[in-house]
Design a protein around this motif. Structure first.
Motif, PDB file in Angstrom:
ATOM      1  N   ALA A   1      33.706  -3.536 -25.486  1.00  0.00           N
ATOM      2  CA  ALA A   1      33.588  -2.718 -26.687  1.00  0.00           C
ATOM      3  C   ALA A   1      32.873  -1.421 -26.344  1.00  0.00           C
ATOM      4  O   ALA A   1      31.878  -1.421 -25.627  1.00  0.00           O
ATOM      5  CB  ALA A   1      32.820  -3.464 -27.768  1.00  0.00           C
ATOM      6  N   GLY A   2      33.405  -0.308 -26.853  1.00  0.00           N
ATOM      7  CA  GLY A   2      32.828   0.987 -26.532  1.00  0.00           C
ATOM      8  C   GLY A   2      33.340   1.588 -25.251  1.00  0.00           C
ATOM      9  O   GLY A   2      33.056   2.755 -24.945  1.00  0.00           O
ATOM     10  N   CYS A   3      34.110   0.819 -24.484  1.00  0.00           N
ATOM     11  CA  CYS A   3      34.812   1.305 -23.290  1.00  0.00           C
ATOM     12  C   CYS A   3      33.889   2.029 -22.308  1.00  0.00           C
ATOM     13  O   CYS A   3      34.282   3.016 -21.674  1.00  0.00           O
ATOM     14  CB  CYS A   3      35.966   2.231 -23.688  1.00  0.00           C
ATOM     15  SG  CYS A   3      37.195   1.425 -24.719  1.00  0.00           S
ATOM     16  N   ASP A   4      32.655   1.553 -22.201  1.00  0.00           N
ATOM     17  CA  ASP A   4      31.698   2.170 -21.274  1.00  0.00           C
ATOM     18  C   ASP A   4      31.619   3.680 -21.481  1.00  0.00           C
ATOM     19  O   ASP A   4      31.596   4.478 -20.519  1.00  0.00           O
ATOM     20  CB  ASP A   4      32.060   1.848 -19.812  1.00  0.00           C
ATOM     21  CG  ASP A   4      31.872   0.371 -19.490  1.00  0.00           C
ATOM     22  OD1 ASP A   4      30.897  -0.221 -20.002  1.00  0.00           O
ATOM     23  OD2 ASP A   4      32.700  -0.182 -18.751  1.00  0.00           O
ATOM     24  N   GLY A   5      31.580   4.084 -22.756  1.00  0.00           N
ATOM     25  CA  GLY A   5      31.381   5.493 -23.089  1.00  0.00           C
ATOM     26  C   GLY A   5      32.630   6.343 -23.143  1.00  0.00           C
ATOM     27  O   GLY A   5      32.542   7.567 -23.244  1.00  0.00           O
TER      28      GLY A   5
ATOM     29  N   THR B   1      29.455  -3.885 -34.164  1.00  0.00           N
ATOM     30  CA  THR B   1      29.339  -2.964 -35.293  1.00  0.00           C
ATOM     31  C   THR B   1      28.227  -1.947 -35.056  1.00  0.00           C
ATOM     32  O   THR B   1      28.389  -0.751 -35.329  1.00  0.00           O
ATOM     33  CB  THR B   1      29.083  -3.738 -36.600  1.00  0.00           C
ATOM     34  OG1 THR B   1      30.188  -4.616 -36.854  1.00  0.00           O
ATOM     35  CG2 THR B   1      28.918  -2.791 -37.778  1.00  0.00           C
ATOM     36  N   ALA B   2      27.104  -2.407 -34.542  1.00  0.00           N
ATOM     37  CA  ALA B   2      25.987  -1.507 -34.259  1.00  0.00           C
ATOM     38  C   ALA B   2      26.346  -0.496 -33.174  1.00  0.00           C
ATOM     39  O   ALA B   2      26.000   0.694 -33.268  1.00  0.00           O
ATOM     40  CB  ALA B   2      24.760  -2.314 -33.838  1.00  0.00           C
ATOM     41  N   LEU B   3      27.056  -0.959 -32.139  1.00  0.00           N
ATOM     42  CA  LEU B   3      27.477  -0.058 -31.069  1.00  0.00           C
ATOM     43  C   LEU B   3      28.453   0.988 -31.596  1.00  0.00           C
ATOM     44  O   LEU B   3      28.316   2.188 -31.308  1.00  0.00           O
ATOM     45  CB  LEU B   3      28.127  -0.864 -29.941  1.00  0.00           C
ATOM     46  CG  LEU B   3      28.775  -0.052 -28.811  1.00  0.00           C
ATOM     47  CD1 LEU B   3      27.728   0.795 -28.087  1.00  0.00           C
ATOM     48  CD2 LEU B   3      29.493  -0.983 -27.836  1.00  0.00           C
ATOM     49  N   TYR B   4      29.435   0.539 -32.355  1.00  0.00           N
ATOM     50  CA  TYR B   4      30.435   1.473 -32.893  1.00  0.00           C
ATOM     51  C   TYR B   4      29.782   2.503 -33.825  1.00  0.00           C
ATOM     52  O   TYR B   4      30.210   3.658 -33.884  1.00  0.00           O
ATOM     53  CB  TYR B   4      31.533   0.718 -33.630  1.00  0.00           C
ATOM     54  CG  TYR B   4      32.498  -0.026 -32.733  1.00  0.00           C
ATOM     55  CD1 TYR B   4      32.930   0.523 -31.532  1.00  0.00           C
ATOM     56  CD2 TYR B   4      32.995  -1.281 -33.092  1.00  0.00           C
ATOM     57  CE1 TYR B   4      33.820  -0.154 -30.713  1.00  0.00           C
ATOM     58  CE2 TYR B   4      33.889  -1.965 -32.281  1.00  0.00           C
ATOM     59  CZ  TYR B   4      34.300  -1.400 -31.091  1.00  0.00           C
ATOM     60  OH  TYR B   4      35.188  -2.065 -30.283  1.00  0.00           O
ATOM     61  N   ARG B   5      28.756   2.101 -34.539  1.00  0.00           N
ATOM     62  CA  ARG B   5      28.077   3.039 -35.445  1.00  0.00           C
ATOM     63  C   ARG B   5      27.453   4.186 -34.639  1.00  0.00           C
ATOM     64  O   ARG B   5      27.495   5.345 -35.057  1.00  0.00           O
ATOM     65  CB  ARG B   5      27.010   2.298 -36.255  1.00  0.00           C
ATOM     66  CG  ARG B   5      26.414   3.131 -37.385  1.00  0.00           C
ATOM     67  CD  ARG B   5      25.427   2.327 -38.211  1.00  0.00           C
ATOM     68  NE  ARG B   5      26.073   1.191 -38.883  1.00  0.00           N
ATOM     69  CZ  ARG B   5      25.761  -0.077 -38.672  1.00  0.00           C
ATOM     70  NH1 ARG B   5      24.801  -0.396 -37.825  1.00  0.00           N
ATOM     71  NH2 ARG B   5      26.390  -1.036 -39.328  1.00  0.00           N
ATOM     72  N   GLN B   6      26.891   3.856 -33.484  1.00  0.00           N
ATOM     73  CA  GLN B   6      26.305   4.901 -32.645  1.00  0.00           C
ATOM     74  C   GLN B   6      27.382   5.800 -32.036  1.00  0.00           C
ATOM     75  O   GLN B   6      27.250   7.032 -32.018  1.00  0.00           O
ATOM     76  CB  GLN B   6      25.487   4.259 -31.526  1.00  0.00           C
ATOM     77  CG  GLN B   6      24.264   3.492 -31.992  1.00  0.00           C
ATOM     78  CD  GLN B   6      23.517   2.868 -30.823  1.00  0.00           C
ATOM     79  OE1 GLN B   6      22.922   3.580 -30.001  1.00  0.00           O
ATOM     80  NE2 GLN B   6      23.555   1.552 -30.739  1.00  0.00           N
TER      81      GLN B   6
ATOM     82  N   ILE C   1      29.088  10.361 -32.279  1.00  0.00           N
ATOM     83  CA  ILE C   1      29.603  11.219 -31.208  1.00  0.00           C
ATOM     84  C   ILE C   1      31.056  11.580 -31.487  1.00  0.00           C
ATOM     85  O   ILE C   1      31.467  12.745 -31.344  1.00  0.00           O
ATOM     86  CB  ILE C   1      29.462  10.522 -29.842  1.00  0.00           C
ATOM     87  CG1 ILE C   1      27.993  10.159 -29.585  1.00  0.00           C
ATOM     88  CG2 ILE C   1      30.011  11.391 -28.727  1.00  0.00           C
ATOM     89  CD1 ILE C   1      27.791   9.259 -28.382  1.00  0.00           C
ATOM     90  N   TYR C   2      31.837  10.567 -31.879  1.00  0.00           N
ATOM     91  CA  TYR C   2      33.253  10.783 -32.220  1.00  0.00           C
ATOM     92  C   TYR C   2      33.403  11.894 -33.253  1.00  0.00           C
ATOM     93  O   TYR C   2      34.242  12.793 -33.105  1.00  0.00           O
ATOM     94  CB  TYR C   2      33.840   9.468 -32.744  1.00  0.00           C
ATOM     95  CG  TYR C   2      35.166   9.605 -33.455  1.00  0.00           C
ATOM     96  CD1 TYR C   2      36.366   9.556 -32.757  1.00  0.00           C
ATOM     97  CD2 TYR C   2      35.215   9.782 -34.838  1.00  0.00           C
ATOM     98  CE1 TYR C   2      37.576   9.685 -33.411  1.00  0.00           C
ATOM     99  CE2 TYR C   2      36.426   9.903 -35.503  1.00  0.00           C
ATOM    100  CZ  TYR C   2      37.599   9.855 -34.787  1.00  0.00           C
ATOM    101  OH  TYR C   2      38.804   9.989 -35.444  1.00  0.00           O
TER     102      TYR C   2
END
Length: 513
Positions: free
Chosen positions: A342-346, A482-487, A491-492
């Motif tokens: 998840a988050g694809c390593d940035g 969910t917490a990671l995607y929120r961060q 940026i997105y």
């Protein structure tokens, strides 16, 4: 006495029709494709006669397959892609090709509306923004570029209106399709703002009368009966928009109900009674109680299409492996995406591959892959494409939620990408809300058949829609994701805002708009 109903849906690539009985059983089904005409970059058209021929033939084939007496069909309803612009003369003959929702030729006309009428005034009346997407802008283009056709035009018709006109001989529209004219349609009072249309420089008489979606507006003529296999005199409803019909089929009929169709594009709708319209979203009168019920709609241009694009551009090895093993290619691609975290390593993808509709309304925007490094693999890139579509959905979801519209959980997912449990969970994690999968989505033609049944008075209301839906798997948000995607979402959101000024320069250099 038997009661049957016919529903047709005119799509971008083809038309589907069904015959159903009172129990919601599909007795007959037919599908016919037709070409998309793209004569110039940014133009997208259909021959309106293709709409009629496809509707007529699919209805005829469906009735034959159902093996029923056409005299037992109590009603017909048609939905279609929207918006569209077809000019017909006083003989109800089309004067040009239909330019459809993806057509971008009206950029100058849209800018004139912004400069001379203003976004705030248009939104306050229509509940919609200004964009070449909308039918009024398309009609302005016809007036400015083909004035002789504009002068000859008797009425403007949409892709649903045209076959309805061929069935009944009446050039009308319904509340849902009228909503997607945008400027000039008073969505609350369900009437044309003649003063505004005249200020824009359009003749209000060229706009068709609008009717509730499930109101009987005419009967099948003898000529149309011979062409379709319907009985003369069969009641015809005003009809609706394709997405609205699909939501009815999926049971999205009550205040707060939500549905997301993960097709080529991603279309999410929320049903609401309150006349509260979210800025930069699409607002459509719902077919259910269409006098006072609305759907707020987000429409992202790239959803399931990102997977197809990856397959065709980067997935040659996977396609060969699928052919060798007999495995479905998309199942293999999903497994590839699951190899990345998840988050694809940035790695973040802004998925504006073909510009974007809601909420940025930028036809010249293009996709961005941000944060790519030598440590990223093909699986990272694929998952990033999929997450990018989910980021775009979250952008829309957050804006709708902030508007205060009631939203009933769970969010119902249908079509295309929703068939993947992995992608469904990604949507669930990204939005942070529970989601369910509609196992057997019957789609817009079925929803139209329900509209026909209600309009004919056989169904007292749309409650049968919920009775006939079958919910499959359910998903709960994984809080860590969910917490990671929120961060990452912060940026997105910044990426597009930081670079959007460069898109016009790029379009000027390349000539592609």
């Amino acid at each position: 006495m038997q009661n049957y109903f016919v529903g047709s849906d005119v799509g971008t690539t083809g038309t589907k029709s069904v015959v159903i009985d009172e129990g919601g059983n599909i007795l007959g089904f037919s599908y016919i494709e037709y070409p998309l005409i793209m004569p110039r970059p940014g133009w997208a058209e259909h021959n309106p006669e293709d709409y009629w021929n496809a509707v007529a033939d699919t209805i005829k084939h469906s009735i034959e397959q159902a093996r029923i007496d056409p005299r037992d069909i109590r009603g017909v309803s048609i939905s279609a892609l929207a918006p569209a612009c077809i000019l017909v003369d006083k003989n109800l003959t089309p004067l040009q090709n239909s330019h459809i929702w993806m057509d971008r030729r009206g950029i100058k006309q849209a800018q004139w509306l912004r400069d001379n009428i203003g976004e705030a005034r248009i939104h306050a009346s229509s509940g919609n923004p200004i964009d070449p997407y909308y039918a009024t802008v398309k009609l302005m283009w016809e007036r400015d570029n083909r004035p002789e056709l504009y002068r000859e035009a008797y009425k403007i018709q949409t892709a649903a209106d045209y076959p309805c006109m061929k069935l009944t001989g009446r050039a009308i529209t319904d509340y849902s399709n009228a909503s997607l004219f945008g400027a000039g349609y008073d969505i609350v009072n369900k009437k044309w703002d003649t003063a505004l249309l005249e200020e824009i420089g359009l003749d209000p008489d060229k706009f068709p009368d609008s009717f509730p979606c499930d109101e009987i507006i005419g009967e099948v003529t003898r000529a149309a009966a011979q062409r379709t296999g319907l009985a003369p005199g069969t009641p015809v409803m005003a009809g609706t928009v394709d997405s609205v019909a699909a939501w009815i089929a999926g049971g999205a009929t009550e205040n707060g109900d939500m549905s997301l169709a993960m097709g080529t594009a991603g279309v999410m709708g929320v049903v609401h009674k309150e006349a509260r319209f979210t800025k930069n979203m699409i607002t459509i009168a719902h077919a259910v109680n269409s006098r006072d019920t609305y759907t707020t709609v987000s429409a992202i241009s790239a959803c399931g299409s990102v997977l197809r694009y990856f397959r065709d551009t980067f997935g040659q090895m996977e396609m060969l492996a699928a052919q060798s093993s007999g495995e479905e290619i998309y199942d293999l691609l999903i497994r590839l995406a699951q190899q990345a975290p998840a988050g694809c390593d940035g790695l973040i993808t802004v998925p504006y591959f073909m510009g974007e509709r809601t909420p940025v309304w930028d036809p010249i925007a293009r996709a961005v892959v941000f944060g790519l490094s030598l440590s990223h693999s093909k699986s990272h890139l694929l998952r990033s494409f999929m997450e990018g579509a989910c980021f775009a959905l979250k952008h829309n979801y957050d804006l709708i939620q902030q508007s205060g519209i009631q939203m009933n959980w769970p969010l119902v997912l249908t079509e295309g990408g929703a068939r993947s449990p992995f992608w469904r969970q990604m949507v669930c994690d990204m939005l942070g809300v529970p989601c369910v999968f509609m196992k057997d989505a019957k789609g817009a033609p079925f929803g139209n058949a329900l509209v026909a049944g209600v309009g004919a008075g056989v169904f007292k209301d749309y409650s049968v829609a919920k009775q006939w839906t079958e919910i499959g798997a359910s998903h709960q948000p994984q809080q860590e994701n969910t917490a990671l995607y929120r961060q990452l979402f912060r940026i997105y959101r910044n990426i597009y805002e930081d670079i959007k000024k460069n898109y016009q320069d790029l379009a000027d250099v390349t000539g592609f708009h």
